[in-house]
Design a protein around this motif. Structure first.
Motif, PDB file in Angstrom:
ATOM      1  N   ALA A 282      -6.870   5.687   3.709  1.00  0.00           N
ATOM      2  CA  ALA A 282      -7.179   5.906   2.288  1.00  0.00           C
ATOM      3  C   ALA A 282      -8.643   6.289   2.117  1.00  0.00           C
ATOM      4  O   ALA A 282      -8.965   7.254   1.405  1.00  0.00           O
TER       5      ALA A 282
ATOM      6  N   ILE B  10      -8.072   8.757  -1.036  1.00  0.00           N
ATOM      7  CA  ILE B  10      -6.926   8.371  -1.857  1.00  0.00           C
ATOM      8  C   ILE B  10      -6.906   6.854  -1.966  1.00  0.00           C
ATOM      9  O   ILE B  10      -7.644   6.164  -1.265  1.00  0.00           O
ATOM     10  N   SER B  11      -6.055   6.333  -2.821  1.00  0.00           N
ATOM     11  CA  SER B  11      -5.989   4.881  -2.964  1.00  0.00           C
ATOM     12  C   SER B  11      -5.205   4.279  -1.794  1.00  0.00           C
ATOM     13  O   SER B  11      -4.327   4.938  -1.225  1.00  0.00           O
TER      14      SER B  11
ATOM     15  N   THR C 283      -2.919   2.170  -2.066  1.00  0.00           N
ATOM     16  CA  THR C 283      -1.525   2.137  -2.502  1.00  0.00           C
ATOM     17  C   THR C 283      -0.825   3.446  -2.157  1.00  0.00           C
ATOM     18  O   THR C 283       0.313   3.451  -1.669  1.00  0.00           O
ATOM     19  N   THR C 284      -1.499   4.562  -2.385  1.00  0.00           N
ATOM     20  CA  THR C 284      -0.927   5.868  -2.060  1.00  0.00           C
ATOM     21  C   THR C 284      -0.753   6.015  -0.558  1.00  0.00           C
ATOM     22  O   THR C 284       0.288   6.489  -0.083  1.00  0.00           O
ATOM     23  N   ALA C 285      -1.756   5.603   0.215  1.00  0.00           N
ATOM     24  CA  ALA C 285      -1.654   5.688   1.675  1.00  0.00           C
ATOM     25  C   ALA C 285      -0.489   4.846   2.190  1.00  0.00           C
ATOM     26  O   ALA C 285       0.259   5.273   3.079  1.00  0.00           O
TER      27      ALA C 285
ATOM     28  N   LYS D 223       2.186   4.036   0.510  1.00  0.00           N
ATOM     29  CA  LYS D 223       3.408   4.717   0.081  1.00  0.00           C
ATOM     30  C   LYS D 223       3.741   5.857   1.049  1.00  0.00           C
ATOM     31  O   LYS D 223       4.885   6.016   1.458  1.00  0.00           O
ATOM     32  N   TYR D 224       2.735   6.647   1.430  1.00  0.00           N
ATOM     33  CA  TYR D 224       2.944   7.723   2.397  1.00  0.00           C
ATOM     34  C   TYR D 224       3.516   7.166   3.698  1.00  0.00           C
ATOM     35  O   TYR D 224       4.452   7.721   4.266  1.00  0.00           O
TER      36      TYR D 224
END
Length: 73
Positions: free
Chosen positions: A12, A17-18, A20-22, A24-25
């Protein structure tokens, strides 16, 4: 020599990126396979080499992997 791996938080930070996004990926299988895994089960920790993430990031759509549009005359 110690090999340093990126965690989800490290990815992240590297990509801007956040976390949370990492995560999720990673959970959706959008990140490459980890280069290392420590532990077992839900407490395991995945790790990626910085080079692995850089190559993946350069090739993903919208981040260098998609050909640029050429203006039509």
């Amino acid at each position: 020599m110690t090999i340093r791996y990126l965690t989800i938080a490290g990815i992240a930070n590297r990509l801007g990126i956040s976390p949370t996004t990492a995560k999720k990926y990673a959970d959706e299988g959008r990140l490459p396979e980890p280069d290392a895994v420590t532990g077992d089960g839900p407490k395991s920790v995945r790790g990626w080499l910085p080079e692995t993430i850089d190559v993946w990031n350069a090739a993903r759509p919208g981040h260098g992997g998609r050909p640029k549009k050429v203006p039509q005359d």
